[in-house]
Design an enzyme around this catalytic site. Structure first.
Site, PDB file in Angstrom:
ATOM      1  N   SER A 108      -5.200  12.139  -0.866  1.00 33.71           N
ATOM      2  CA  SER A 108      -4.208  11.932  -1.933  1.00 33.71           C
ATOM      3  C   SER A 108      -3.044  11.094  -1.428  1.00 33.71           C
ATOM      4  O   SER A 108      -2.590  11.277  -0.290  1.00 33.71           O
ATOM      5  CB  SER A 108      -3.674  13.275  -2.419  1.00 33.71           C
ATOM      6  OG  SER A 108      -2.680  13.078  -3.408  1.00 33.71           O
TER       7      SER A 108
ATOM      8  N   ARG B 122       1.548  -5.947   9.066  1.00 33.57           N
ATOM      9  CA  ARG B 122       0.702  -5.392  10.119  1.00 33.57           C
ATOM     10  C   ARG B 122      -0.022  -4.124   9.629  1.00 33.57           C
ATOM     11  O   ARG B 122      -1.163  -3.880  10.025  1.00 33.57           O
ATOM     12  CB  ARG B 122       1.519  -5.077  11.370  1.00 33.57           C
ATOM     13  CG  ARG B 122       2.056  -6.292  12.126  1.00 33.57           C
ATOM     14  CD  ARG B 122       0.976  -7.276  12.526  1.00 33.57           C
ATOM     15  NE  ARG B 122       1.534  -8.469  13.179  1.00 33.57           N
ATOM     16  CZ  ARG B 122       2.048  -9.518  12.537  1.00 33.57           C
ATOM     17  NH1 ARG B 122       2.105  -9.552  11.223  1.00 33.57           N
ATOM     18  NH2 ARG B 122       2.498 -10.563  13.217  1.00 33.57           N
TER      19      ARG B 122
ATOM     20  N   GLU C  87      -2.841  -5.310   7.412  1.00 32.27           N
ATOM     21  CA  GLU C  87      -3.919  -5.865   8.226  1.00 32.27           C
ATOM     22  C   GLU C  87      -4.744  -4.749   8.869  1.00 32.27           C
ATOM     23  O   GLU C  87      -5.973  -4.804   8.894  1.00 32.27           O
ATOM     24  CB  GLU C  87      -3.338  -6.779   9.303  1.00 32.27           C
ATOM     25  CG  GLU C  87      -4.413  -7.495  10.098  1.00 32.27           C
ATOM     26  CD  GLU C  87      -3.833  -8.368  11.194  1.00 32.27           C
ATOM     27  OE1 GLU C  87      -3.292  -9.431  10.872  1.00 32.27           O
ATOM     28  OE2 GLU C  87      -3.914  -7.974  12.377  1.00 32.27           O
TER      29      GLU C  87
END
Lengths: 149, 149, 149, 149, 149, 149, 149, 149, 149, 149
Positions: free
Chosen positions: C117, C91, C94
């Site tokens: 960073s 998830r 995604e």
């Protein structure tokens, strides 16, 4: 209304104008007063030029406004796997594949747990004369960044 | 009859002995009188050591004959994609992905059509003090080879 | 002479001991006095523990010296593609695939040309109560690094 | 009869108009009265705009009806692997590769077996001033969903 | 101190015991009083069993404590690409490749912008007699989740 | 002489006309008197329409002969990996990755050694009201085919 | 009952015995009275040895019956992508990537539509002295096969 | 201002003109007074022609200035995976997959640790008459380069 | 309690016993009274043997009960990409890559929209004498299945 | 000067003309007096037609000279992975994945060490009536080639 000229198309136009006018990348870098590798990478689409820089280059090469607008655009950086397989570029990748774990071990030994920055970073290339055949000397120079929580 | 100890297993034994005895890679390189990156890469399995070198290292680290035999073996060189994704190593790959086409263009501009050798080639790493944070400086130094038919 | 216990095997032993003794990751982090996500990632093999930290954890969990030695080892970082496909981890990937270009555009708008960073960087996770179902809130906090030549 | 303008072409036109008119993503979000990351992602093609929203944006940017029609279209979501390798985006992926298993372990510890939703989900980005260099702070906030049969 | 038995090894032991004792998956599901697909997936390592469930299964199959401990472990979920190419499983993937875009279009038409949850989700399989050959009927039943900011 | 309009271009024209005329996929299916998922998949390019069906759709949508010719063409079926990563489609793939081995085991247990056909096969989707949120119910219904020599 | 020793394990034993006894591949080929590249490839597992050949090699190297049995086994041929990336092997692949389309064009020009057989095929390697550095000369010699229906 | 004609488009024009005029690659090589494989590879886009060579070819083939400009351009070298799967080219790759490790072993045995250069390198192809069917004989001839620090 | 012997290990034991006893696959097929390709595929792990068949084979080959239990197990079918690159197997894949679209076109022309089943399917192989060299004749024979809703 | 029409575009024109004129592949093969699968594959771009054949087809289909020129061109052979996933083609690949190792074993048993040629090779397809549903029968017929040094 038109989209901004893609950076790869701008780079192709810069390269064509450069070749047709017999200019070197070094001369373009001098014209900008900017480092050689930075200038070349930027004109090939990997860094944004400042607006004034983009105009100066396009004026020098006789390219129109649309190219300058593209050169100033923020890039998506990186090269495709196909580009990375070109023999001249591949030798660098091969060297990393052979020496990468050693460089990692030595960075940790000398600096501790961290990395060499690829952002606060410069690259330089020079020719070193050698009786056995001149040498390509490329220097990667990046700030050490430690894993810091 | 047993096969020769695989070089990755030999490397793991060298690294374990090195850590347990508090030795640095630099000290091992000094012990061999060999360059730092070369020694580290060789002990990690990317170069064959000479028989005498292999024995000297194993003696220093208290490792047995089987390790020396492995260290002298001709390697299959290169690192897996998984190894290349480690952040400390990946920064070099990313820099190549950004600057590779520029380095190619500048090699061709300065030397003509050809490559930087990755075989007649040395790598060096050093620490450069900098008030904004010390820097990792890695130098790739390879003989230029022109496409020559 | 034995190689150092691989970090994934050390992680499996830590996890087994933690579960069998009914300890949470949060309790282990408290025991170390270290941040929660850092501790969990370190014990799973993504950061080296200090020697003293490694000993303290092994003592608490009843694990022997070989585990402590492994926990203090410098890691090769990163997870395999197979691990990244687990639904709970996927998830996040995604979300990056959907929002990554927007985050890039907004970083450049607010900070200029550069990156967040991933090294000078912390992650935090907390539970936020919500009448429609409690929420997982994960904060990525990294120093901005500008492309600086 | 013409097909609807593809969303990536609409996004390129929005971005070109935005840059040429000197508008920020934040100003466009304000103009819509919608969240910043949502607006940017939607204009880049990852969310459908409502018809009224699409018209308002196109009016503001001087774009024609065809762009508005495209912005309102239901998207296929996600980014190509090439886009995900851009350094500014890659740092997020690298952080997930390092901290993903720890986040998974801590979600299970705190919430039980389940996931952070990437659908009932918001992202926010802000700049946090810091004497050592300002920081990018990105917050992922998703509803916990338990595996429920 | 030993690590917890990996879930794939536990699954292999469960399957071996099940076959040798002539038990069906359906009988094991009945023994647990749990749904058929859930039970099978859980015993194959895709869901954690409750401690009491794990003990009951191991008792039934004559498996020792180590298996029960593994069955209760939180899994990394998902199957390798190699597993997904088995013909019996591949037909489902092929159907998705053919009908996936249609299902997406119809979910958006009926429910708006969102997804079928794969977490708040059940699967059922049954045999439907048919004079032209009995049919495999698999039902995916998941809560609709709308993109909600 | 021109080639037949590619099916993806025909699908884009159908979708554009459908949206501009405010028609649903369900209305198009009714217009054809064909099943809903079949019609949607066929119009998106995954099944050939009969000539009469293709004409009827194009007449309804005001599309010309070239579109009808394309809709009747035999397709190359399947979706690209990029399409399969859209979140609405991916949830189905994830469910298969989690439940695929269980479905395989249960098909073999109930039917013997064989597969569910993806050819002699229908898919249906419906909305099931639920106080906790309505549910997407998708049914895969395929003839069992046994490995038969 | 034991399975036949895998050919890669037999190859490792052959190589170990060869190195420990200070034998070259050329001496082993002479011992067999077989071509050099064929013998090396066969001992590395890419061709089956005749039973008599396998026995003669094992006798010479002091290896037991199990190795001979393995050497006579029909192989699965080919090398992994990882092996093909070794620099010494990669140079051949790179040359094919550069000259492959030219070789194809010239085979068709000289012979017509067909291929060079890789089965009715020999490879030879020799050292050619050269004042600028000795050369590796590798000859691929395969029967032309025309596409013949 | 136009970009330089891409080398693959120049190659397609050269090939079309060559076929339409009934010329062989060998005749073009003779016309240039250059080696056969080199000429073919260069005209297919893998080597830069000298300006004078490019003009001579274009004059011979009746191609305009834009083609000559492209032929003289520095190439990105290499072929796509799709090109390498053509059966006539694939047989060479298969041979390398079978004989690559043997060639590596024999290069090391004869020359020591190093490679055959693919840069200081020529390829030749010839037809060798054979009563059992004529043979394609391809010779790779590259300078040995030893790993030299 | 032990897991069932994996089918690849059972196959290796069957093959070893078969070779050591000088038996052909054809003799094993005769012993079973089953088709040749089916028997070979089944013994290599691609089909389950009936219990009685598994016992008969193990008795013939002198293999113990554990092998018979494995041979009767339901397989995960399919071969790894590495196996498919073996030259003897690759030729079939290459033929499919060349003739696959033609076979698809001809199946649709002759039968309509559908497929050749790979489940209700047999394969046969025979040697056809030919004065120009004997031929391998492989017949794929599968039931036509039409897309039927 | 124009490049030769790419073979995939020629194939699309042939297919369009064939469909619009109501011709079958079989009729085109008859028109050429050539085998059915060969003709179909050649017209789809996998074999060069002879000049006279190309003209005869274009005359029959009313296609112009440019198509004939393309049909006579030497092809790059093979299909993309996307084409190979079409269900009608995939069934053949799946059958090879299941039966490939068995076919390899039986070729070696019957013929010795070698392959079925995919070059000196024909394919035939026919319909075999069967009361349980007609069958697709595809015959691969290739010359055996033994590994011959």
């Amino acid at each position: 209304m038109k989209p901004i000229l893609p950076k790869d198309e701008a780079a192709a136009l810069v390269d064509a104008a450069r070749i047709r006018q017999g200019l070197t990348w070094a001369e373009l870098a001098d014209h900008l007063g900017a480092p050689l590798v930075w200038t070349t990478a930027a004109l090939l689409g990997q860094h944004p030029l400042g607006t004034e820089q983009a105009d100066r280059i396009c004026e020098r090469l006789g390219l129109d406004e649309a190219v300058a607008e593209s050169l100033a655009l923020q890039p998506h950086r990186g090269s495709s796997p196909e580009v990375m397989r070109d023999p001249t570029i591949y030798r660098f990748s091969e060297a990393l594949s052979v020496y990468g774990p050693a460089l990692k071990a030595l960075i940790h030994e000398e600096f501790g747990d961290g990395i060499m920055s690829a952002i606060n970073f410069t690259v330089d290339i020079e020719r070193r004369p050698d009786p056995d055949g001149d040498r390509v000397v490329v220097t990667f120079d990046g700030k050490f960044l430690d894993y810091r929580w």
